[in-house]
Motif scaffolding. Structure first.
Motif, PDB file in Angstrom:
ATOM      1  N   VAL A   4      49.305  45.205  27.786  1.00  0.00           N
ATOM      2  CA  VAL A   4      50.159  45.635  28.888  1.00  0.00           C
ATOM      3  C   VAL A   4      51.591  45.478  28.394  1.00  0.00           C
ATOM      4  N   LEU A   5      52.195  46.602  27.995  1.00  0.00           N
ATOM      5  CA  LEU A   5      53.479  46.563  27.305  1.00  0.00           C
ATOM      6  C   LEU A   5      54.585  47.317  28.030  1.00  0.00           C
ATOM      7  N   ASN A   6      54.225  48.044  29.085  1.00  0.00           N
ATOM      8  CA  ASN A   6      55.222  48.770  29.863  1.00  0.00           C
ATOM      9  C   ASN A   6      56.098  47.756  30.597  1.00  0.00           C
ATOM     10  N   GLN A   7      57.382  47.742  30.304  1.00  0.00           N
ATOM     11  CA  GLN A   7      58.256  46.730  30.869  1.00  0.00           C
ATOM     12  C   GLN A   7      58.350  46.845  32.387  1.00  0.00           C
ATOM     13  N   GLU A   8      58.230  48.063  32.911  1.00  0.00           N
ATOM     14  CA  GLU A   8      58.274  48.226  34.367  1.00  0.00           C
ATOM     15  C   GLU A   8      57.077  47.549  35.022  1.00  0.00           C
ATOM     16  N   VAL A   9      55.910  47.628  34.382  1.00  0.00           N
ATOM     17  CA  VAL A   9      54.734  46.943  34.911  1.00  0.00           C
ATOM     18  C   VAL A   9      54.917  45.438  34.828  1.00  0.00           C
TER      19      VAL A   9
ATOM     20  N   PHE B  72      47.481  32.161  39.019  1.00  0.00           N
ATOM     21  CA  PHE B  72      47.999  32.608  37.726  1.00  0.00           C
ATOM     22  C   PHE B  72      47.006  32.366  36.594  1.00  0.00           C
ATOM     23  N   PHE B  73      45.829  31.836  36.909  1.00  0.00           N
ATOM     24  CA  PHE B  73      44.829  31.545  35.892  1.00  0.00           C
ATOM     25  C   PHE B  73      44.066  32.829  35.530  1.00  0.00           C
ATOM     26  N   ASP B  74      43.504  32.851  34.352  1.00  0.00           N
ATOM     27  CA  ASP B  74      42.692  33.974  33.885  1.00  0.00           C
ATOM     28  C   ASP B  74      41.271  33.801  34.408  1.00  0.00           C
ATOM     29  N   THR B  75      41.133  33.946  35.732  1.00  0.00           N
ATOM     30  CA  THR B  75      39.839  33.727  36.358  1.00  0.00           C
ATOM     31  C   THR B  75      39.725  34.572  37.614  1.00  0.00           C
ATOM     32  N   GLU B  76      38.486  34.843  38.033  1.00  0.00           N
ATOM     33  CA  GLU B  76      38.222  35.596  39.256  1.00  0.00           C
ATOM     34  C   GLU B  76      38.096  34.610  40.405  1.00  0.00           C
ATOM     35  N   LEU B  77      39.028  34.616  41.332  1.00  0.00           N
ATOM     36  CA  LEU B  77      39.004  33.690  42.453  1.00  0.00           C
ATOM     37  C   LEU B  77      38.140  34.244  43.588  1.00  0.00           C
ATOM     38  N   PRO B  78      37.418  33.357  44.301  1.00  0.00           N
ATOM     39  CA  PRO B  78      36.527  33.826  45.372  1.00  0.00           C
ATOM     40  C   PRO B  78      37.292  34.356  46.574  1.00  0.00           C
ATOM     41  N   LEU B  79      36.696  35.357  47.216  1.00  0.00           N
ATOM     42  CA  LEU B  79      37.229  35.967  48.428  1.00  0.00           C
ATOM     43  C   LEU B  79      36.321  35.627  49.604  1.00  0.00           C
TER      44      LEU B  79
ATOM     45  N   LEU C 273      43.461  42.133  34.291  1.00  0.00           N
ATOM     46  CA  LEU C 273      42.766  43.387  34.592  1.00  0.00           C
ATOM     47  C   LEU C 273      43.571  44.211  35.593  1.00  0.00           C
ATOM     48  N   GLU C 274      44.131  43.559  36.604  1.00  0.00           N
ATOM     49  CA  GLU C 274      44.986  44.272  37.559  1.00  0.00           C
ATOM     50  C   GLU C 274      46.169  44.928  36.843  1.00  0.00           C
ATOM     51  N   ALA C 275      46.804  44.172  35.953  1.00  0.00           N
ATOM     52  CA  ALA C 275      47.965  44.700  35.238  1.00  0.00           C
ATOM     53  C   ALA C 275      47.570  45.842  34.314  1.00  0.00           C
TER      54      ALA C 275
ATOM     55  N   THR D 292      37.613  62.561  29.623  1.00  0.00           N
ATOM     56  CA  THR D 292      37.323  61.138  29.760  1.00  0.00           C
ATOM     57  C   THR D 292      37.749  60.400  28.505  1.00  0.00           C
ATOM     58  N   ARG D 293      38.447  59.279  28.715  1.00  0.00           N
ATOM     59  CA  ARG D 293      38.856  58.423  27.590  1.00  0.00           C
ATOM     60  C   ARG D 293      38.390  56.997  27.871  1.00  0.00           C
ATOM     61  N   ASN D 294      37.627  56.437  26.934  1.00  0.00           N
ATOM     62  CA  ASN D 294      37.203  55.052  27.060  1.00  0.00           C
ATOM     63  C   ASN D 294      38.358  54.133  26.654  1.00  0.00           C
ATOM     64  N   LEU D 295      38.621  53.113  27.480  1.00  0.00           N
ATOM     65  CA  LEU D 295      39.784  52.257  27.281  1.00  0.00           C
ATOM     66  C   LEU D 295      39.424  50.910  26.669  1.00  0.00           C
ATOM     67  N   PHE D 296      38.535  50.168  27.315  1.00  0.00           N
ATOM     68  CA  PHE D 296      38.186  48.832  26.851  1.00  0.00           C
ATOM     69  C   PHE D 296      36.905  48.401  27.558  1.00  0.00           C
ATOM     70  N   GLU D 297      36.275  47.352  27.046  1.00  0.00           N
ATOM     71  CA  GLU D 297      35.085  46.800  27.676  1.00  0.00           C
ATOM     72  C   GLU D 297      35.465  45.581  28.504  1.00  0.00           C
ATOM     73  N   THR D 298      34.766  45.404  29.630  1.00  0.00           N
ATOM     74  CA  THR D 298      35.045  44.272  30.500  1.00  0.00           C
ATOM     75  C   THR D 298      33.822  44.019  31.367  1.00  0.00           C
ATOM     76  N   VAL D 299      33.934  43.058  32.251  1.00  0.00           N
ATOM     77  CA  VAL D 299      32.878  42.753  33.220  1.00  0.00           C
ATOM     78  C   VAL D 299      33.505  42.719  34.603  1.00  0.00           C
ATOM     79  N   VAL D 300      32.976  43.521  35.510  1.00  0.00           N
ATOM     80  CA  VAL D 300      33.378  43.472  36.919  1.00  0.00           C
ATOM     81  C   VAL D 300      32.116  43.550  37.768  1.00  0.00           C
ATOM     82  N   ALA D 301      32.203  43.059  38.981  1.00  0.00           N
ATOM     83  CA  ALA D 301      31.069  43.118  39.898  1.00  0.00           C
ATOM     84  C   ALA D 301      30.800  44.567  40.294  1.00  0.00           C
TER      85      ALA D 301
END
Length: 216
Positions: free
Chosen positions: A20-25, A47-54, A65-67, A194-203
């Motif tokens: 994430v390198l866009n300075q505006e972001v 601010f932790f690198d974790t998924e917090l419960p809702l 991931l949001e960024a 379609t362009r593949n960006l990266f691999e991740t895990v989401v629910a």
């Protein structure tokens, strides 16, 4: 806890190294305050690198991931966005900061109410949160960007049809345990690249066809 130091560390140690390198972001992450979308007992963890419960039992996305979603969409101020999955409203707030208007479809009344409350408390006025199952709801608007905030086997054709020409759709596609973030772009009235960006895990996305844990 020094909140601003924690925010700085989040940006420099988690988000910037994740391409994430866009300075505006990056600047937006200072202005749109993530901790304001979590209850008091979770603010120090925002601010932790974790998924917090809702409240409904699901989890909020990680900050990086949001960024990265914002980085890949490259939104413009005149654009409109459809977000599937409200979470706690923070991703909608980020999208709204970059775009003209955001429509959110959320199937959980608890999350719909949470997102509406958080957005109102933070004076975000260009977001509408609609209680609806995005994968069965007959929604006819078209958008410049669509984000599906959950995993699914494949992107429904109906959602692709709701992209304006030049519009981008970001989804997490495939089979657990690892999904591929894809950016689909409508290049003409009928063609989608379609362009593949990266691999991740989401629910899995609620209401979508189930994402299999196994492959044959």
């Amino acid at each position: 806890m020094n909140i601003e130091k924690a925010r700085f560390n989040m940006i420099e140690q988690q988000i910037r190294p994740w391409n994430v390198l866009n300075q505006e972001v990056l600047d937006m992450l200072i202005v749109v305050k993530r901790e304001d979308y979590f209850p008091a007992e979770q603010k120090s963890l925002a601010f932790f690198d974790t998924e917090l419960p809702l409240p409904d039992g699901s989890k909020a996305m990680t900050p990086k991931l949001e960024a990265r979603i914002l980085e890949e969409l490259a939104l413009k101020k005149q654009e409109t966005v459809l977000l599937i999955g409200a979470g706690n409203g923070y991703l909608a707030a980020l999208l709204a900061y970059r775009a003209r208007h955001v429509t959110v479809l959320e199937s959980s009344s608890d999350l719909r109410d949470l997102a509406i409350g958080n957005l109102a408390n933070n004076h975000v006025s260009n977001v509408d949160v609609v209680l609806a199952d995005a994968f069965s709801f007959k929604h006819t608007g078209t958008y410049d960007a669509i984000v599906i905030a959950g995993g699914l086997e494949q992107v429904p054709e109906q959602l692709q049809k709701q992209l304006n020409t030049g519009g981008r759709l970001l989804a997490f596609v495939g089979q657990l345990p690892t999904l591929t973030a894809q950016l689909q772009t409508r290049t003409s009235g009928t063609d989608v690249s379609t362009r593949n960006l990266f691999e991740t895990v989401v629910a899995p996305a609620v209401g979508a066809a189930p994402v299999s844990h196994f492959s044959l």
